[in-house]
Structure formats: structure tokens, C-alpha cells
Design an enzyme around this catalytic site. Structure first.
Site, mmCIF file in Angstrom:
data_model
loop_
_atom_site.group_PDB
_atom_site.id
_atom_site.type_symbol
_atom_site.label_atom_id
_atom_site.label_comp_id
_atom_site.label_asym_id
_atom_site.label_seq_id
_atom_site.Cartn_x
_atom_site.Cartn_y
_atom_site.Cartn_z
ATOM 1 N N HIS A 91 -4.234 -9.142 10.439
ATOM 2 C CA HIS A 91 -5.206 -8.429 11.281
ATOM 3 C C HIS A 91 -6.448 -9.264 11.594
ATOM 4 O O HIS A 91 -7.537 -8.711 11.790
ATOM 5 C CB HIS A 91 -5.629 -7.115 10.601
ATOM 6 N N ASN A 131 -3.383 6.146 5.819
ATOM 7 C CA ASN A 131 -2.544 5.256 6.611
ATOM 8 C C ASN A 131 -1.057 5.526 6.421
ATOM 9 O O ASN A 131 -0.235 5.077 7.216
ATOM 10 C CB ASN A 131 -2.872 3.798 6.238
ATOM 11 N N LYS A 160 0.815 -1.218 0.000
ATOM 12 C CA LYS A 160 0.000 0.000 0.000
ATOM 13 C C LYS A 160 0.851 1.273 0.000
ATOM 14 O O LYS A 160 0.600 2.204 -0.771
ATOM 15 C CB LYS A 160 -0.915 0.032 1.237
#
Length: 467
Positions: free
Chosen positions: A194, A147, A124
């Protein structure tokens, strides 16, 4: 609420006193007396007074610290991304608020034009940074947010009329979106991560897919077709009417929109028109996964009007990001590479493809997430000569590597510094010591950046000692 600026937000609540919560509270406080009636921040059980919370109080925010108790009734709650949607804290806010959104969702509703979203388990940050770089290379105003480190709301204060916001979005941030509608949305991959937050892979993937939910035929979804979860997302996006650019480094898709490698060259096809950009060997970021990141960023830039020549020039000039397969120096003929950002097994497996098999001494370990190690162990046995296993997860990783016979040498070390010393002693001229831990850093460090900076500091110390 509607995604139009200027609407009345009423009584507002902010959950969490971290960077995102502070940004949301600052933004809302500036609207008190106009579009906002009042702002309350509930920091959470571990929150404590700080310069930031005192500044918020001076700005008119009611601050409650060291608690998750929510009192009062609210028109809108803004939840920080670290708060799970099924937690008691989040549920308490939902019960007392007409609507709960995340900071990214609020930023989009406040300023909904010219958004690009980038999500995926890995890649990302590189893709977000590279897409921003390519847009700027083409003369467009662009800022990386989300983020990657800058809260989207912080960027709104001085956002230019034509500025593009390229938002790196985690699954946590996407879980609290509903109206988010980027002009281009990228989904790079979905691999286990996660799960303590999302509980299941399907829930984790569904959060990622929210970035595609509102796309139309005027938008572009850039989605990997090398990934099982992403292929399904691409199919559903196409069924909803979105244009889909099929992203692949394993084959050449036949779709009218595609981004792929052809004989080692990066090629992007948009609505049938092909852009042959450059050879992958000209990139300064290494590995097949970074070729995929580069293709995704190139597709974004080309879709938004950047000329092919500018995209190619930008791809060739983009340098590695700190802690992501970042060259850290060479000592005694041994290269040192900092990939501290590799906090899951898939990241490590991809990083290893950037190096010649049998020439890598890899450092693995840190805080144990309890991830399945089968695929990682096979990749390390197949590509590394030595693996130094350290920290809380070190012994479990070492046993997984030794579960099947191989030529791999497995070394155990108690902590990070000892692991670095063992890796340096094990490496031969022409080889690479690669910090790619497959674990988070929290057994020894505050974050992965602190871990990566220590690695680079130890390389510098080693170089000074050699000199």
C-alpha cells in the site's frame, strides 16, 4: 469529541459511498433529531445511484454522488478508509469540518469497551477469525468486525453488554484513529504494501502503530519481535508503559510476556505464567506464519481469561479460511491449494514455507503493483519446481525468476485460465499446485475472492473430467 456514548455529534458528513460509507451514514441517520442534526454523504467522483443510496435518502440523508465537492460546514466528518488522508477529497472535508475520523474510530467512541485490534501486513484475517473463535470457545461473546467484512458501526446496533469486538484493522482504517484504545492490540508484521497510499514505509508503519498508541499498563500489546518495524513498535509501547507480549516463531523471548514455539509446541507466557498449548502439527492451518497467527490469537484469548485447555481445543478445531492456504482438492495425486489472498510478495514467501521444497508448482501473476521482486524470486527458486507466470505482471515476474540460474522451470501464460491449465499439466503426483499470486487481481477479476473461487471451480472441473 470524547469516547463516551451519548454526546451530541451535530452536523455530520460522510465521505465515500462504499460499504463503510453506507454503514456510517446508516448509523448516523438513525440518530437524526437526537444526537445528530443532519447527515450529508458525498460519494466521490466514481459513485453512482444505487438501492443503498436511495435507502439512505429515504432515511433523511442528503446524498451527493459523482462528486468530491464538499459544501457546508460540519461538526464531524467520517471518511471511508479508501480515501487517502492527503487527497483533495479528504482535505476538502477537513477544511469544512471540526474533526475528521474513520468509521472504526467513530464506532469506538460510540461504544468504547471490550475491543481487540489486529493489524499487520499479512495474517490479519486469520488471526482475527481465530481470536474470535477462541474467545467463543471459552464461553465469551465475541464478534469479528472491521476489515474482515463487517463494519464496526453495523455491529453496534445489537452489541451485547459483554460482547468483545475483535477488529481487523488495515493501515487505511488506523490512519484516521486518535482515541482508539483496545484492551489487547496485535501487530503481526510490517512489510512493503500500500505504498501508493502511504508513500513511504515509515508512514505505513506509523499507521499500523496507531493501534498501540493509547495502551496502558492494564492492556496488552502482542507484537512480533521477528520483524524490524515491529520490534521498534514494541520498544516504544513498553516505554509508554504498556505490557508487551513478544511474539516470535524464530526464538524463545526471555520477556515475562511472550508467545513462541518451543520444540514445535505453541507456548504463551503471560506475566511469567506459562501455558503449553499444543504441538504445531495439530493445527489445521499450515505454515510457520500460521503458527505465529495462532500464537497471537492464543495470547489474546488467554489475556482475556479463556482457560488454557479451551484455547488448545479451539486452536486444534480451527479450519482454514477461504482463500488463505485453503485446500481446494486433490486430482490425480496432485493437491490444489487456494491462496488467492496472497496479494503481496511477503505473503507468498510465507505460504511457501508450508510445503516441502521442490514439490510446488506455483501460480504467480495478476495486476502489477510494481513491487520489488528480489526476495520473492529467491524464495520461489529455492522452494518451487515450477512457476507459472501470468497476467499483467507475469512477464516481469518471469524475468525476475530467470535473472539467476536455477533448476526452477518458468512457464508463461497469458491469463488465469491458461495458467491453471499449464500448472495442472506441469504437476506430478505428490506435488502441490499453489495459487499464491503475489499480486492483486484487478487485471482480470473484481477482487481476490473471485479469483480464488474460479481456481476452486477449475479444480472441480478437472476432478469431474478425471472421473
Amino acid at each position: 469529541m470524547t469516547p463516551c456514548p451519548g454526546g451530541h455529534l451535530g452536523r455530520t458528513l460522510v465521505l465515500g459511498a462504499g460499504r463503510t460509507g453506507e454503514a456510517a451514514a446508516r448509523y448516523l441517520a438513525a440518530l437524526i433529531g437526537g444526537r445528530v442534526d443532519d447527515v450529508t454523504l458525498v460519494g466521490g467522483s466514481s459513485s453512482a445511484e444505487s438501492d443503498a443510496t436511495r435507502a439512505l435518502e429515504r432515511a433523511g440523508v442528503r446524498v451527493a454522488l459523482g462528486t468530491e465537492e464538499v459544501r457546508g460546514e460540519f461538526d464531524l466528518a467520517v471518511a471511508s478508509p479508501g480515501i487517502p488522508v492527503d487527497s483533495a477529497f479528504f482535505r476538502a472535508a477537513a477544511q469544512r469540518s471540526r474533526e475528521v475520523v474513520g468509521e472504526v474510530e467513530l464506532a469506538f467512541r460510540e461504544s468504547p469497551e471490550r475491543w481487540v485490534s489486529v493489524t499487520g501486513t499479512n495474517g490479519k484475517t486469520t488471526t482475527t477469525s481465530l481470536a474470535t473463535h477462541l474467545l467463543r470457545e471459552g464461553g465469551l461473546d465475541a464478534a469479528a468486525v472491521g476489515n474482515i467484512g463487517t463494519p464496526a458501526l453495523d455491529a453496534l446496533a445489537d452489541r451485547g453488554a459483554e460482547q468483545w469486538l475483535v477488529a481487523e484493522l488495515s493501515s487505511f482504517q488506523l490512519a484516521t484513529t486518535s482515541l482508539l484504545h483496545p484492551r489487547v492490540a496485535v501487530v503481526l508484521n510490517v512489510t512493503p504494501d500500500h505504498l501508493e497510499w502511504h508513500h513511504t514505509m515509515d508512514a505505513y508503519a506509523a499507521a499500523k502503530e496507531r493501534s498501540l498508541a493509547n495502551l496502558s499498563a492494564d492492556d496488552l500489546a502482542v507484537v512480533s519481535v521477528d520483524d524490524e518495524y515491529c520490534r521498534a513498535m514494541a520498544s516504544r509501547a513498553r516505554e509508554r508503559g504498556a505490557r508487551v507480549c513478544e511474539l516470535s516463531v524464530g526464538r524463545e523471548p526471555a520477556a515475562p510476556c511472550a508467545a513462541f514455539l518451543r520444540a514445535g509446541r505453541l507456548v504463551v507466557r503471560l506475566d511469567g505464567a506459562e501455558h503449553d498449548l499444543l504441538d504445531a502439527s495439530e493445527l489445521r492451518i499450515f505454515g510457520l506464519h500460521n503458527a505465529e497467527n495462532a500464537l497471537a490469537a492464543a495470547a489474546v484469548a488467554l489475556e482475556l481469561g479463556v482457560a488454557g485447555a479451551d484455547v488448545a481445543r479451539g486452536l486444534a478445531s480451527f479450519s482454514p479460511i477461504e482463500h488463505r492456504i485453503e485446500p481446494a482438492g486433490e486430482v490425480g495425486g496432485v493437491r490444489y491449494v487456494n491462496d488467492s489472498k496472497a496479494t503481496n510478495t511477503d505473503s507468498v514467501e510465507k505460504a511457501l514455507t508450508a510445503f516441502e521444497s521442490g514439490t510446488v508448482v506455483v501460480m504467480l501473476g495478476g495486476h502489477d503493483k510494481g513491487t520489488d521482486l528480489t526476495s520473492l524470486a529467491a524464495a520461489v527458486r529455492g522452494r518451487c519446481r515450477v512457476a507459472v507466470c501470468y497476467g499483467e505482471a507475469g512477464e516481469r515476474i518471469a524475468r525476475a525468476l530467470e535473472a539467476e540460474p536455477s533448476a526452477l522451470e518458468v512457464v508463461r501464460a497469458p491469463r488465469f485460465r491458461e495458467a491453471f491449465g499449464a500448472a495442472s499439466r506441469s504437476a506430478r503426483p505428490g506435488e502441490t499446485v499453489l495459487l499464491s499470486p503475489a499480486c492483486s487481481s484487478f487485471d482480470e477479476f473484481a477482487n481476490m475472492g473471485e479469483r480464488g473461487r474460479l481456481f476452486k471451480s477449475l479444480v472441480r472441473d478437472l476432478a469431474r473430467g478425471e472421473a
